[in-house]
Scaffold this motif. Structure first.
Motif, mmCIF file in Angstrom:
data_model
loop_
_atom_site.group_PDB
_atom_site.id
_atom_site.type_symbol
_atom_site.label_atom_id
_atom_site.label_comp_id
_atom_site.label_asym_id
_atom_site.label_seq_id
_atom_site.Cartn_x
_atom_site.Cartn_y
_atom_site.Cartn_z
ATOM 1 N N PHE A 15 23.733 55.822 74.314
ATOM 2 C CA PHE A 15 24.911 55.795 73.436
ATOM 3 C C PHE A 15 25.533 57.189 73.432
ATOM 4 O O PHE A 15 24.846 58.178 73.193
ATOM 5 C CB PHE A 15 24.509 55.426 71.996
ATOM 6 C CG PHE A 15 24.021 54.015 71.854
ATOM 7 C CD1 PHE A 15 24.876 53.000 71.453
ATOM 8 C CD2 PHE A 15 22.689 53.694 72.118
ATOM 9 C CE1 PHE A 15 24.418 51.693 71.324
ATOM 10 C CE2 PHE A 15 22.227 52.389 71.984
ATOM 11 C CZ PHE A 15 23.096 51.389 71.587
ATOM 12 N N LEU A 16 26.834 57.248 73.673
ATOM 13 C CA LEU A 16 27.538 58.539 73.649
ATOM 14 C C LEU A 16 28.791 58.415 72.786
ATOM 15 O O LEU A 16 29.410 57.350 72.726
ATOM 16 C CB LEU A 16 27.929 58.970 75.065
ATOM 17 C CG LEU A 16 26.776 59.351 76.005
ATOM 18 C CD1 LEU A 16 27.321 59.647 77.396
ATOM 19 C CD2 LEU A 16 25.997 60.554 75.492
ATOM 20 N N THR A 17 29.160 59.528 72.151
ATOM 21 C CA THR A 17 30.309 59.524 71.242
ATOM 22 C C THR A 17 31.266 60.649 71.595
ATOM 23 O O THR A 17 30.839 61.747 71.952
ATOM 24 C CB THR A 17 29.826 59.726 69.785
ATOM 25 O OG1 THR A 17 28.847 58.748 69.487
ATOM 26 C CG2 THR A 17 30.976 59.594 68.797
ATOM 27 N N GLU A 18 32.556 60.344 71.501
ATOM 28 C CA GLU A 18 33.592 61.379 71.625
ATOM 29 C C GLU A 18 34.376 61.382 70.311
ATOM 30 O O GLU A 18 34.734 60.319 69.801
ATOM 31 C CB GLU A 18 34.518 61.059 72.802
ATOM 32 C CG GLU A 18 35.669 62.020 72.983
ATOM 33 C CD GLU A 18 35.271 63.293 73.730
ATOM 34 O OE1 GLU A 18 34.563 63.179 74.741
ATOM 35 O OE2 GLU A 18 35.657 64.383 73.288
ATOM 36 N N TYR A 19 34.632 62.562 69.774
ATOM 37 C CA TYR A 19 35.375 62.659 68.515
ATOM 38 C C TYR A 19 36.819 63.015 68.817
ATOM 39 O O TYR A 19 37.103 64.110 69.298
ATOM 40 C CB TYR A 19 34.722 63.684 67.590
ATOM 41 C CG TYR A 19 33.348 63.239 67.172
ATOM 42 C CD1 TYR A 19 33.180 62.414 66.074
ATOM 43 C CD2 TYR A 19 32.229 63.578 67.919
ATOM 44 C CE1 TYR A 19 31.933 61.947 65.717
ATOM 45 C CE2 TYR A 19 30.969 63.117 67.572
ATOM 46 C CZ TYR A 19 30.827 62.313 66.469
ATOM 47 O OH TYR A 19 29.590 61.845 66.124
ATOM 48 N N THR A 20 37.729 62.078 68.588
ATOM 49 C CA THR A 20 39.148 62.295 68.851
ATOM 50 C C THR A 20 39.865 62.592 67.536
ATOM 51 O O THR A 20 39.264 62.493 66.460
ATOM 52 C CB THR A 20 39.798 61.041 69.484
ATOM 53 O OG1 THR A 20 39.944 60.046 68.461
ATOM 54 C CG2 THR A 20 38.948 60.478 70.607
#
Lengths: 181, 186
Positions: free
Chosen positions: B90-95
């Protein structure tokens, strides 16, 4: 405040204040439902969402990798928000601005309710203190100790208590108080 | 007095409206994402890898993305004969609109098996939903960490989030390659 009470406001101002209080109340209920479904409203749910992500596989400091068999039950079956530091920063910035401004607007109306100064000061402070304890509790849970997750619940409760008192007393003064001359 | 009060209330209310990040939309639980993406697995394992400085530098040199010094977690699925079915991370990008969290499944050879969007923000959801509906996530299947990104088309915001998701899928493949595949062969 300086003899100016909510009960003496003209009808348009009374309608404005009442609808504002009603709108914030509805917003608060929606926010509560949102918090309950995306994170949970218990200290353990807050802890699960905010506490630092500890290794599951027993990897020690300096080790390059570790593996162990797991049960799928160890993974959350509920779709829950997993708050990492960047999301905590985003949440803090929006909620500190938003809740502080809401507290300010509630307080501004409440200043016109005739009450003893000490009591009024205590009630008007509740939403501000609740906001700071709530958001501060998130950071404390993440970076000080997961056991401090109760602060988030305490802060939310203080904010809600402040809103209820301010709304109830203001509505009473707006519509039910009989002016005596 | 009343007019001043109303003006002050309006001015104060404008600020939070402008600064608002919309609430999260959860599309699938972690357990369901792992189960769906590792279909056929009988046993599950969790492996955590911490990339060495050299591994992080190699990834950054090739892609421009600098992996964390912290560990990354893979959920591995194996069949009854202990053969690898695949791995999910699981990977997350914060936009600016909020987080985009993606689950990526990788085959034992490092190629993408599948991907699922786990979490987006309410504002982002319509753009991401269009990508999902048009089969964008399925287009990653069979690609490795070095394959060109699939075409995503659509509006500019749809394209922006297509790039975000494609970047996360590529990062997952790179992490698997550096932290699991290459180590197994060395």
């Amino acid at each position: 405040m300086n003899g100016m009470h909510l009960s003496r406001f003209p009808l348009s101002a009374k309608v404005f204040c009442s609808l504002f209080l009603l709108g914030i109340g509805c917003g608060s209920l929606a926010a509560f439902a949102q918090a309950a479904t995306s994170v949970g409203i218990s200290a353990s749910a807050v802890r699960a969402s905010l506490a630092p992500d500890l290794p599951m596989a027993g990897m020690r400091h300096g080790e390059a990798s570790a593996e162990r068999e797991m049960d799928l039950g160890e993974l959350s079956s509920a779709a829950k928000v997993w708050m990492r530091t960047p999301l905590l920063i985003q949440t803090s910035h929006t909620h500190l601005f938003g809740q502080t401004l809401i507290s300010g607007l509630l307080g501004l109306i409440f200043l016109f309710v005739p009450l003893r100064e000490a009591l009024k000061a205590a009630i008007v402070a509740l939403p501000f203190v609740g906001t700071l304890v709530d958001i501060g509790g998130m950071w404390a849970t993440r970076f000080v100790s997961p056991s401090l997750s109760f602060l988030v619940i305490t802060g939310g409760t203080l904010f809600a208590l402040g809103y209820v008192l301010i709304a109830a007393l203001s509505m009473h003064d707006l519509w039910l108080r009989k002016e005596t001359t | 007095m009343i007019r001043r009060l109303v003006f002050l209330l309006c001015a104060m209310a404008a600020a939070p409206a402008l600064a608002h990040v919309t609430p999260p939309v959860l599309l699938v639980s972690d357990r369901d994402a792992v189960t769906n993406l590792l279909a056929g697995s009988k046993r599950y394992f969790v492996r955590e890898v911490r990339l060495t400085s050299a591994e992080r530098q190699a990834v950054q040199k090739e892609t421009g993305w600098a992996p964390d010094e912290d560990f990354y977690r893979f959920y591995l699925g194996r069949d009854n004969q202990q053969h690898d079915v695949g791995a999910v991370t699981f990977l997350t990008e914060y936009t600016i609109h909020g987080p985009v969290r993606v689950a990526v499944a990788l085959s034992p050879d490092g190629k993408v098996k599948g991907a699922a969007v786990v979490e987006v923000s309410e504002e982002t959801y319509p753009w991401v939903k269009r990508l999902i509906d048009h089969g964008f996530l399925a287009s990653f299947a069979g690609r490795d960490a070095h394959a060109p990104r699939p075409q995503r088309g659509g509006s500019s915001m749809q394209g922006f989030y297509g790039d975000i998701i494609a970047g996360l899928v590529q990062r997952a493949a790179l992490l698997y390659e550096a932290g699991i595949l290459k180590r197994a062969h060395s």
